[in-house]
Scaffold this motif. Sequence first.
Motif, PDB file in Angstrom:
ATOM      1  N   UNK A  31     -52.605  60.712 -64.554  1.00 39.12           N
ATOM      2  CA  UNK A  31     -52.548  62.211 -65.843  1.00 39.12           C
ATOM      3  C   UNK A  31     -51.506  62.726 -66.596  1.00 39.12           C
ATOM      4  N   UNK A  32     -51.816  62.341 -68.132  1.00 34.18           N
ATOM      5  CA  UNK A  32     -50.553  61.984 -69.097  1.00 34.18           C
ATOM      6  C   UNK A  32     -50.619  63.081 -69.925  1.00 34.18           C
ATOM      7  N   UNK A  33     -49.959  63.974 -70.623  1.00 28.54           N
ATOM      8  CA  UNK A  33     -49.250  65.126 -70.601  1.00 28.54           C
ATOM      9  C   UNK A  33     -48.459  65.154 -71.999  1.00 28.54           C
ATOM     10  N   UNK A  34     -48.159  65.601 -72.215  1.00 32.85           N
ATOM     11  CA  UNK A  34     -46.991  65.987 -73.755  1.00 32.85           C
ATOM     12  C   UNK A  34     -46.595  67.350 -73.159  1.00 32.85           C
ATOM     13  N   UNK A  35     -44.700  67.492 -73.275  1.00 31.58           N
ATOM     14  CA  UNK A  35     -44.312  68.136 -73.038  1.00 31.58           C
ATOM     15  C   UNK A  35     -45.090  69.632 -73.812  1.00 31.58           C
ATOM     16  N   UNK A  36     -45.530  69.259 -75.081  1.00 30.90           N
ATOM     17  CA  UNK A  36     -46.330  71.159 -75.430  1.00 30.90           C
ATOM     18  C   UNK A  36     -46.964  71.707 -74.433  1.00 30.90           C
ATOM     19  N   UNK A  37     -48.418  70.740 -74.941  1.00 29.47           N
ATOM     20  CA  UNK A  37     -49.471  70.876 -73.960  1.00 29.47           C
ATOM     21  C   UNK A  37     -48.839  71.877 -71.917  1.00 29.47           C
ATOM     22  N   UNK A  38     -47.835  70.954 -72.296  1.00 32.05           N
ATOM     23  CA  UNK A  38     -47.447  70.789 -70.349  1.00 32.05           C
ATOM     24  C   UNK A  38     -46.932  72.640 -70.351  1.00 32.05           C
ATOM     25  N   UNK A  39     -46.432  73.107 -71.818  1.00 31.94           N
ATOM     26  CA  UNK A  39     -45.404  74.366 -71.894  1.00 31.94           C
ATOM     27  C   UNK A  39     -46.503  74.946 -71.829  1.00 31.94           C
ATOM     28  N   UNK A  40     -47.893  75.012 -72.387  1.00 27.92           N
ATOM     29  CA  UNK A  40     -48.594  76.014 -72.886  1.00 27.92           C
ATOM     30  C   UNK A  40     -49.631  76.169 -71.723  1.00 27.92           C
ATOM     31  N   UNK A  41     -49.845  75.029 -70.394  1.00 28.60           N
ATOM     32  CA  UNK A  41     -50.328  75.745 -69.436  1.00 28.60           C
ATOM     33  C   UNK A  41     -49.382  76.564 -68.442  1.00 28.60           C
ATOM     34  N   UNK A  65     -39.207  73.265 -65.813  1.00 27.07           N
ATOM     35  CA  UNK A  65     -39.155  73.561 -67.286  1.00 27.07           C
ATOM     36  C   UNK A  65     -38.429  72.833 -68.259  1.00 27.07           C
ATOM     37  N   UNK A  66     -37.557  72.215 -67.782  1.00 27.14           N
ATOM     38  CA  UNK A  66     -36.491  71.423 -68.827  1.00 27.14           C
ATOM     39  C   UNK A  66     -38.121  70.020 -69.674  1.00 27.14           C
ATOM     40  N   UNK A  67     -38.882  69.888 -68.531  1.00 33.43           N
ATOM     41  CA  UNK A  67     -39.819  68.600 -69.216  1.00 33.43           C
ATOM     42  C   UNK A  67     -40.693  69.493 -70.145  1.00 33.43           C
ATOM     43  N   UNK A  68     -40.899  70.775 -69.846  1.00 26.56           N
ATOM     44  CA  UNK A  68     -41.682  71.669 -70.468  1.00 26.56           C
ATOM     45  C   UNK A  68     -41.446  72.015 -72.096  1.00 26.56           C
ATOM     46  N   UNK A  69     -39.839  72.010 -71.480  1.00 21.11           N
ATOM     47  CA  UNK A  69     -40.033  72.656 -73.258  1.00 21.11           C
ATOM     48  C   UNK A  69     -39.047  71.287 -73.916  1.00 21.11           C
ATOM     49  N   UNK A  70     -39.863  70.007 -73.440  1.00 19.28           N
ATOM     50  CA  UNK A  70     -38.883  68.936 -74.197  1.00 19.28           C
ATOM     51  C   UNK A  70     -37.274  69.199 -74.399  1.00 19.28           C
ATOM     52  N   UNK A  71     -36.937  69.674 -73.243  1.00 20.19           N
ATOM     53  CA  UNK A  71     -35.113  69.117 -73.583  1.00 20.19           C
ATOM     54  C   UNK A  71     -34.787  68.320 -72.669  1.00 20.19           C
ATOM     55  N   UNK A  72     -34.770  67.918 -72.363  1.00 23.99           N
ATOM     56  CA  UNK A  72     -33.783  66.398 -71.450  1.00 23.99           C
ATOM     57  C   UNK A  72     -34.745  64.979 -71.737  1.00 23.99           C
ATOM     58  N   UNK A  73     -33.663  64.208 -71.118  1.00 24.04           N
ATOM     59  CA  UNK A  73     -34.186  63.166 -71.564  1.00 24.04           C
ATOM     60  C   UNK A  73     -33.991  62.091 -70.070  1.00 24.04           C
ATOM     61  N   UNK A  74     -33.729  62.691 -69.044  1.00 23.34           N
ATOM     62  CA  UNK A  74     -33.107  62.223 -67.785  1.00 23.34           C
ATOM     63  C   UNK A  74     -34.392  62.062 -67.208  1.00 23.34           C
ATOM     64  N   UNK A  75     -34.666  60.849 -66.457  1.00 20.44           N
ATOM     65  CA  UNK A  75     -35.956  60.773 -65.940  1.00 20.44           C
ATOM     66  C   UNK A  75     -35.485  61.541 -64.906  1.00 20.44           C
ATOM     67  N   UNK A  76     -37.471  62.090 -64.179  1.00 25.41           N
ATOM     68  CA  UNK A  76     -37.159  62.794 -63.026  1.00 25.41           C
ATOM     69  C   UNK A  76     -38.257  62.933 -62.051  1.00 25.41           C
ATOM     70  N   UNK A  77     -38.803  62.618 -61.864  1.00 28.51           N
ATOM     71  CA  UNK A  77     -39.829  62.255 -59.849  1.00 28.51           C
ATOM     72  C   UNK A  77     -39.726  63.269 -59.315  1.00 28.51           C
TER      73      UNK A  77
END
Length: 339
Positions: A136-146, A159-171
């Motif tokens: 399930x692929x989701x954009x930061x904007x939609x994730x932030x809304x959810x 939270x950083x993913x949802x606000x689009x404020x990170x460029x660091x890989x995450x898992x």
Amino acid sequence: MSHNKSPNVINVEEVFGNPRDADLVLEGKDGFGVSWAWPKELGAGLMTRVKLRSGLALGLADFKIAQDISLGYEQMSMPITFSFCAYRHHPYFIYCTDAKKQLCVAGTNHGSLTYRPEWNGEFHYPHKVPVRQLSICITPELLGMLLSGLQGRIPGEIDALATGTTDISFEQTFTTNPMVNRTVHQIFDCTYNGTLKRFYYEAKALELITYAIDRIIGDENSNHNYEKLSPSDVERVNKAREILLGNLEKPPSLLELSKQVGTNKNKLNRDFQIAFGASVFELLRTSRLEEARTLIESGQFSVTQAAFEVGYAHAGNFTRAFRNHFGSHPKDHMSTTVC
């Protein structure tokens, strides 16, 4: 957990074309989705990409390959992705080519939330093992809304993913349960078409995202800090799993199995929970049901024959277990060629 990479590495563009054409704005000829078929010399099955709405897409991988291969990806960006595996207790492996290291392992009873803004590497899949993987692929904007309203409860990285404020890989991985596995199978087995299918997919995708976030929040707020398995423990649980999968009809008891791999039954059960997110018995039950489904869908076995083949003495018990796991009756999966 270590694993030797397969020497047979195939560039994904040689098999399916450019995967970056299948981003969050992809539309097929019907405006709904597009599928790629595995070349016959490599295996059988489909890889499908479906756009649900702006910022939300599904990837459905439903296939079985004929040989051990690794699909290689050149430099690319991987969006925020929730992944779920619904077939088998055989893990798949993801490698970072530059670092020459394994990034993560996932399989049945495990899910993951990942984000890789810059990545190149390989996905390794074992041969002759059915794969049903949902992304399930989701954009930061939609994730932030959810996630609005959950501030202070979610981990800072998410939270950083949802606000689009990170460029660091995450898992982050999390364990799943039979309800999640059933939901994933329902998505793959959906019989709706057109707009109703899109509605159904989106509802199920949001259900799975809800589960994943709840699990991640629970793990973050938990005081449990599960120790990682030692290399000898990993070898032991993998050996025990292979013994179980090779003897579905007449498996050893938990005591016998623990003796065969050189440990005690309590430790083996605990290590299974850590490695596979399931007890020895749960893994055995799930593997039996998945093997039975494969047999039924092959067209060579009736429901009763498949039940006996994987060790169920009573067809009624098998049918109840099958419906609880897959959300459908085993007869729904029968081929018309069964005698």
